[in-house]
Design a protein around this motif. Structure first.
Motif, PDB file in Angstrom:
ATOM      1  N   SER A 288       0.873  -1.262  -0.030  1.00  0.00           N
ATOM      2  CA  SER A 288      -0.078  -0.070   0.132  1.00  0.00           C
ATOM      3  C   SER A 288       0.800   1.343  -0.004  1.00  0.00           C
ATOM      4  N   LEU A 289       1.881   1.170   0.526  1.00  0.00           N
ATOM      5  CA  LEU A 289       3.018   2.225   0.735  1.00  0.00           C
ATOM      6  C   LEU A 289       3.470   2.651  -0.780  1.00  0.00           C
ATOM      7  N   VAL A 290       3.960   1.572  -1.528  1.00  0.00           N
ATOM      8  CA  VAL A 290       4.451   1.657  -2.840  1.00  0.00           C
ATOM      9  C   VAL A 290       3.525   2.249  -3.682  1.00  0.00           C
ATOM     10  N   LYS A 291       2.065   1.752  -3.673  1.00  0.00           N
ATOM     11  CA  LYS A 291       1.096   2.017  -4.410  1.00  0.00           C
ATOM     12  C   LYS A 291       0.690   3.657  -4.002  1.00  0.00           C
ATOM     13  N   ALA A 292       0.897   4.116  -2.979  1.00  0.00           N
ATOM     14  CA  ALA A 292       0.441   5.568  -2.589  1.00  0.00           C
ATOM     15  C   ALA A 292       1.656   6.549  -2.985  1.00  0.00           C
ATOM     16  N   SER A 293       2.914   5.938  -2.917  1.00  0.00           N
ATOM     17  CA  SER A 293       4.053   6.609  -3.480  1.00  0.00           C
ATOM     18  C   SER A 293       3.876   7.099  -4.781  1.00  0.00           C
ATOM     19  N   ASN A 294       3.460   6.066  -5.513  1.00  0.00           N
ATOM     20  CA  ASN A 294       3.310   6.267  -6.991  1.00  0.00           C
ATOM     21  C   ASN A 294       2.101   7.319  -7.282  1.00  0.00           C
ATOM     22  N   ARG A 295       1.175   7.392  -6.415  1.00  0.00           N
ATOM     23  CA  ARG A 295       0.035   8.028  -6.768  1.00  0.00           C
ATOM     24  C   ARG A 295      -0.106   9.379  -5.808  1.00  0.00           C
TER      25      ARG A 295
ATOM     26  N   SER B 228       8.628  -1.537  -7.842  1.00  0.00           N
ATOM     27  CA  SER B 228       7.776  -0.646  -9.100  1.00  0.00           C
ATOM     28  C   SER B 228       7.379   0.416  -8.699  1.00  0.00           C
ATOM     29  N   PHE B 229       8.346   1.505  -8.475  1.00  0.00           N
ATOM     30  CA  PHE B 229       8.146   2.991  -8.429  1.00  0.00           C
ATOM     31  C   PHE B 229       8.448   3.499  -9.687  1.00  0.00           C
ATOM     32  N   THR B 230       7.524   4.556 -10.045  1.00  0.00           N
ATOM     33  CA  THR B 230       7.524   4.738 -11.517  1.00  0.00           C
ATOM     34  C   THR B 230       8.752   5.676 -11.744  1.00  0.00           C
ATOM     35  N   ASP B 231       9.156   5.962 -12.921  1.00  0.00           N
ATOM     36  CA  ASP B 231      10.338   6.743 -13.478  1.00  0.00           C
ATOM     37  C   ASP B 231      10.019   8.425 -12.986  1.00  0.00           C
ATOM     38  N   GLN B 232       8.864   8.633 -13.204  1.00  0.00           N
ATOM     39  CA  GLN B 232       8.282   9.944 -12.580  1.00  0.00           C
ATOM     40  C   GLN B 232       8.651  10.227 -11.216  1.00  0.00           C
TER      41      GLN B 232
ATOM     42  N   ARG C 146      10.692   8.543  -8.854  1.00  0.00           N
ATOM     43  CA  ARG C 146      11.888   8.240  -8.295  1.00  0.00           C
ATOM     44  C   ARG C 146      12.680   9.370  -8.039  1.00  0.00           C
ATOM     45  N   PRO C 147      12.826  10.468  -8.802  1.00  0.00           N
ATOM     46  CA  PRO C 147      13.729  11.534  -8.668  1.00  0.00           C
ATOM     47  C   PRO C 147      13.065  12.584  -7.366  1.00  0.00           C
ATOM     48  N   LYS C 148      11.658  12.397  -7.385  1.00  0.00           N
ATOM     49  CA  LYS C 148      10.918  13.099  -6.475  1.00  0.00           C
ATOM     50  C   LYS C 148      11.238  12.387  -5.100  1.00  0.00           C
ATOM     51  N   ILE C 149      11.248  11.390  -4.986  1.00  0.00           N
ATOM     52  CA  ILE C 149      11.648  10.334  -3.671  1.00  0.00           C
ATOM     53  C   ILE C 149      13.162  10.962  -3.319  1.00  0.00           C
ATOM     54  N   LEU C 150      14.026  10.466  -4.157  1.00  0.00           N
ATOM     55  CA  LEU C 150      15.347  10.708  -3.917  1.00  0.00           C
ATOM     56  C   LEU C 150      15.719  12.122  -3.584  1.00  0.00           C
ATOM     57  N   LYS C 151      15.364  13.044  -3.988  1.00  0.00           N
ATOM     58  CA  LYS C 151      15.803  14.545  -4.113  1.00  0.00           C
ATOM     59  C   LYS C 151      14.696  15.625  -4.054  1.00  0.00           C
ATOM     60  N   GLU C 152      13.796  15.540  -4.832  1.00  0.00           N
ATOM     61  CA  GLU C 152      13.112  16.877  -5.210  1.00  0.00           C
ATOM     62  C   GLU C 152      12.280  17.119  -3.950  1.00  0.00           C
ATOM     63  N   ASN C 153      11.601  16.198  -3.354  1.00  0.00           N
ATOM     64  CA  ASN C 153      10.748  16.202  -2.372  1.00  0.00           C
ATOM     65  C   ASN C 153      11.463  16.979  -1.117  1.00  0.00           C
TER      66      ASN C 153
END
Length: 297
Positions: free
Chosen positions: A237-244, A272-276, A278-285
């Motif tokens: 559920s966390l992976v799905k929410a992170s993608n949405r 299964s994190f999307t390419d869109q 991934r950069p948000k998680i790693l740095k942009e956020n």
């Protein structure tokens, strides 16, 4: 020496929001030895207590910045933490890669409020770390509201441990540490009553992940850092929410030195994190949360 940001964002691939300084420059441990040994066994970590400067060297080599902190649980543990002032000073001399968060003991009442102000105003810390289970406090109790009010006024975020606890794991009675204080639902009232306070729920909040997802979705000022777990063990559920709906509110974190960035990122690549996203998680956020681009979340 007061900390000021010195990050070159273009040179950084990621910002790790969750790194522990386990030992002072003078060899003072952040926790009683029983807790340090139990957590090392729980996480199967080897290099348990690298120095602050060693951490800076490693993160510089890895092209990452790191939010560094310790936890002040003086009252609950009867153990003085390693120096937050020393951490801030060490971050200042490594301000190209380190970002210091402070910590105060909520059970010390008005003293914790004054200390929080001093740590920001005189030492430049950029946030605060709380561990309700380790510090033995219910974060929703209104007697701690003056502390949250002060941190909100200082304009820095508050990071709270949530979910399962590696501290005390496997010890009789879990060393007296109570997991219920780390239920993310206890932070819902905090976020509601302090809407300008940026609240970070640290870790996948197992066994309360659905609660954490709900709070972060509902409250604009609530975030989730993904530290403390290998991504291969993240709740679905966390992976799905992170993608949405939470894609702008989840943050890269390791729990280093308990988990290395290399291990975390290797497993992250397989999920299964999307390419869109991934950069948000790693740095942009994190850039947005910390106001590193000149704006504030």
């Amino acid at each position: 020496m007061r900390y000021e940001y010195g990050l070159d964002l273009a040179s950084l691939d990621a910002i790790d929001m969750h790194v522990h300084i386990e030992c002072s420059d003078h060899g003072h441990p952040s926790l009683p030895s029983a807790l340090t040994e139990a957590s090392a066994k729980y996480f199967k970590s080897e290099d348990r207590s690298p120095s602050l400067d060693t951490i800076a060297e490693r993160y510089r080599e890895w092209r990452m910045a790191a939010v560094v902190f310790t936890v002040d649980a003086t009252t609950a543990l009867g153990h003085e933490p390693n120096s937050i002032e020393e951490i801030a000073e060490g971050a200042a001399r490594n301000n190209d890669v380190l970002i210091p968060f402070g910590s105060v003991d909520p059970l010390q009442g008005q003293k914790s409020v004054e200390r929080a102000k001093k740590l920001v105003e005189e030492h430049g810390v950029k946030g605060f770390k709380f561990h309700p289970s380790l510090q033995s406090f219910d974060p929703s109790d209104e007697r701690f509201y003056p502390l949250y009010e002060a941190i909100q006024a200082l304009g820095v975020p508050a990071l709270f441990h949530t979910g399962q606890n590696g501290m005390g794991a496997g010890l009789p009675g879990g060393y007296g540490i109570k997991l219920a204080y780390s239920n993310p639902l206890l932070l819902d009232a905090v976020a509601a009553d302090f809407p300008e306070l940026q609240v970070i729920m640290a870790h996948p909040s197992v066994p309360w992940q659905e609660e954490a997802n709900s709070i972060a979705t509902h409250k604009a000022n609530v975030w989730i850092d993904l530290s403390g777990w290998s991504p291969k063990y993240f709740p679905e559920s966390l992976v799905k929410a992170s993608n949405r709906m939470l894609q702008d509110k989840v943050l890269f974190g390791t729990d280093y030195p308990l988990i290395t960035p290399q291990k975390w990122l290797g497993d992250f690549e397989q999920q299964s994190f999307t390419d869109q996203v991934r950069p948000k998680i790693l740095k942009e956020n994190a850039v947005r949360l910390l106001g590193l681009d000149g704006t504030r979340a």
